[in-house]
Design a protein around this motif. Structure first.
Motif, short mmCIF file in Angstrom:
data_model
loop_
_atom_site.label_atom_id
_atom_site.label_comp_id
_atom_site.label_asym_id
_atom_site.label_seq_id
_atom_site.Cartn_x
_atom_site.Cartn_y
_atom_site.Cartn_z
N VAL A 27 0.05 28.32 2.00
CA VAL A 27 1.13 27.89 1.26
C VAL A 27 1.21 26.37 1.18
CG1 VAL A 27 3.35 28.13 -0.06
CG2 VAL A 27 2.05 29.95 0.78
N ARG A 28 1.12 25.88 2.38
CA ARG A 28 2.01 24.59 2.70
C ARG A 28 0.44 23.71 2.69
NH1 ARG A 28 6.60 23.05 4.59
NH2 ARG A 28 5.69 21.21 5.56
N LYS A 29 -0.63 24.08 2.82
CA LYS A 29 -1.97 23.28 2.84
C LYS A 29 -2.17 23.21 1.30
CE LYS A 29 -6.16 22.53 4.78
NZ LYS A 29 -7.15 22.97 5.66
N ARG A 30 -2.23 24.08 0.43
CA ARG A 30 -2.23 24.09 -0.84
C ARG A 30 -1.13 24.58 -1.84
NH1 ARG A 30 -5.87 22.21 1.17
NH2 ARG A 30 -8.11 22.61 1.13
N PRO A 31 -0.21 23.87 -1.74
CA PRO A 31 0.96 24.26 -2.69
C PRO A 31 0.88 24.48 -4.29
CG PRO A 31 1.41 21.98 -1.89
CD PRO A 31 -0.01 22.81 -1.39
N SER A 37 2.00 22.66 -8.88
CA SER A 37 1.80 21.24 -8.40
C SER A 37 2.86 20.85 -7.80
CB SER A 37 2.13 20.23 -10.00
OG SER A 37 3.62 20.50 -10.05
N THR A 38 2.96 19.62 -7.11
CA THR A 38 3.92 19.10 -6.17
C THR A 38 4.99 18.08 -6.77
OG1 THR A 38 2.62 17.44 -5.31
CG2 THR A 38 2.35 19.20 -4.09
N GLY A 39 5.01 18.21 -8.36
CA GLY A 39 5.63 17.49 -9.12
C GLY A 39 7.13 18.13 -9.48
N GLU A 40 7.75 17.75 -10.57
CA GLU A 40 8.73 18.50 -10.93
C GLU A 40 8.55 19.84 -11.45
OE1 GLU A 40 12.52 17.03 -13.70
OE2 GLU A 40 10.75 17.34 -14.70
N ARG A 41 7.47 20.01 -12.00
CA ARG A 41 6.95 21.29 -12.73
C ARG A 41 6.74 22.27 -11.54
NH1 ARG A 41 2.01 23.72 -13.87
NH2 ARG A 41 0.71 21.79 -13.09
N GLY A 42 6.12 22.09 -10.36
CA GLY A 42 5.99 22.78 -9.06
C GLY A 42 7.42 23.02 -8.61
N LEU A 43 8.15 22.12 -8.42
CA LEU A 43 9.75 22.21 -8.04
C LEU A 43 10.45 23.49 -8.88
CD1 LEU A 43 11.96 21.29 -6.25
CD2 LEU A 43 12.44 19.64 -7.89
N HIS A 44 10.37 23.32 -10.15
CA HIS A 44 11.08 23.97 -10.79
C HIS A 44 10.45 25.60 -10.91
CE1 HIS A 44 12.43 20.67 -13.67
NE2 HIS A 44 13.22 21.01 -12.89
N GLU A 45 9.13 25.56 -10.93
CA GLU A 45 8.55 26.89 -10.68
C GLU A 45 8.98 27.71 -9.16
OE1 GLU A 45 5.91 30.13 -10.72
OE2 GLU A 45 6.70 28.70 -12.27
N ILE A 182 6.37 18.09 1.10
CA ILE A 182 5.62 18.82 -0.04
C ILE A 182 5.85 18.15 -1.39
CG2 ILE A 182 5.11 20.74 -1.09
CD1 ILE A 182 4.10 20.87 1.90
N PHE A 183 7.15 18.00 -1.90
CA PHE A 183 7.30 17.50 -3.34
C PHE A 183 7.51 16.24 -3.52
CE2 PHE A 183 8.42 22.17 -2.94
CZ PHE A 183 7.65 22.54 -4.05
#
Length: 393
Positions: A27-31, A37-45, A182-183
């Motif tokens: 998970v950490r290597k391929r978030p 994504s590692t942007g806002e979209r991924g954070l919300h996900e 990560i983010f």
């Protein structure tokens, strides 16, 4: 089962390198594989994955279900939900899955044949992913007078489970701090989350869900949602935005159908706006491209209206109005919850379960047909404009 990374530096199958990544390191290597994504979209996900797990736990309980989410001043997220009693640790004798297993093992699965509310794209791995992608996470189970707490750092247990005093409540608390390694950002959008939670509350009748933001310098802000009539309330809210009421009746029903291994909840209302607005969902997730549930809905509406008009001599035998004409001015919500939803395409926005179309069609035809028969005055308000539009064509 870990993620798979394929590198084809040279042509040919024997030159392909397959690197299997296991556990939290995958998970950490391929978030992006897990949250997009590692942007806002991924954070919300990631936030939605944890909230989704809490929603399903709350809905599985016997009492009033509720989930409370807080955006803390130090960029953390705290999710508090009620639900049935459950173990903290996995029971080796019974095989019961505990909270520890959900946080540390990707294979842990809470499905158990229930129609889950897919608040996010993460399925049943939400707690595991959030734990791996957080610099710190605290898990707390309160069951009666017993409270168990454990802390994790980047997916690894930092403390042993500790027993503390409880307030005799029954709740699960997951607090986590997204990892800045990560983010790109750890600042969640209050507006985006509030709108998603409102939608989830509409689609799960009676669920209470709140969002509190402790970050503003001028003081906390909060919203809360609970809709006792579910998708009927959703249609009423959508229709209020058009400001063109044709008749006051919202036609709605809920039905379970074993043929599609799930339930459907449908509500509709014709307005004077002339605009079609059909919102569709599968397991509480928007299906923006539609799918078999929407096809079945449109089939059922067309069949019911056509049959009603022909029985009363309002429509000639050779007249066959299209579904587009019949649904003109229709505001509707079509929500299905399935044991095994199948999607077409990578975005999961097009439902593909073949059995769903016929089941939804039959149910819509029956319920709408009964409404047309019983509400003759309102039925005339609906059918007359449809027939006028058909004749004009």
């Amino acid at each position: 089962m870990g993620g798979v990374f394929v590198s084809g530096e040279r042509m040919g199958y024997d030159a392909v390198r397959i690197d299997e990544l296991e556990g939290r390191e995958a998970v950490r290597k391929r978030p992006g594989m897990w949250v997009g994504s590692t942007g806002e979209r991924g954070l919300h996900e990631m936030v939605l994955q944890v909230v989704g797990w809490s929603v399903n736990r709350a809905l599985a309980g016997a009492g009033e279900s509720s989930v409370d989410v807080t955006l803390t001043h130090d960029s953390g997220v705290r999710v508090v939900g009620n639900g049935p009693d459950g173990p903290f640790a996995t029971d080796a004798n019974t095989g019961g899955r505990g909270l520890e297993a959900l946080l540390t093992r990707r294979s842990a699965d809470e499905r158990d044949g229930r129609h889950l509310a897919h608040v996010s794209h993460g399925g049943d791995t939400g707690l595991f992913v959030a734990n791996a992608l957080s610099s710190r996470l605290t898990a707390e189970e309160q069951r009666g007078e017993t409270c168990r707490v454990q802390e994790y750092a980047r997916g690894v247990a930092a403390t042993l489970p500790a027993a503390t005093e409880s307030l005799a409540a029954t709740k699960t608390i997951i607090a986590f701090w997204p990892d800045t390694e990560i983010f790109e950002t750890t600042r969640c959008s209050f507006a985006m989350l509030a709108e998603r939670f409102r939608q989830v509350a509409f689609l799960n009748r009676g669920l209470g869900i709140s969002l509190t933001d402790e970050r503003p310098a001028g003081g906390a802000r909060a919203v809360s949602f609970r809709f006792p009539d579910g998708v009927r309330d959703f249609v009423a809210a959508l229709d209020a935005e058009t400001g063109a009421v044709l008749h006051p009746d919202i036609i709605g029903f809920e039905r379970e159908d074993s043929r599609m291994a799930g339930t459907m909840e449908v509500a509709m209302l014709w307005s004077g706006s002339g605009q079609e607005q059909i919102r569709s969902f599968a397991n509480s997730r928007a299906t923006r491209q539609g799918g078999t549930h929407v096809d079945g809905f449109r089939d059922g509406v067309r069949a019911a209206v056509t049959a009603y008009a022909r029985e009363r001599g309002l429509l000639a035998a050779d007249d066959d109005p299209s579904a587009d004409r019949i649904t003109k001015g229709l505001t509707a919500v079509v929500s299905v919850k399935l044991d095994r939803p199948e999607y077409l395409g990578a975005t999961h926005e097009l439902l593909g379960n073949t059995d769903v179309r016929g089941c939804v069609r039959q149910a819509v035809r029956e319920h709408l047909g009964n409404w047309l028969e019983e509400q003759s005055e309102h039925a005339t308000q609906v059918v007359d404009p449809i027939l006028r539009n058909t004749h004009q064509d």
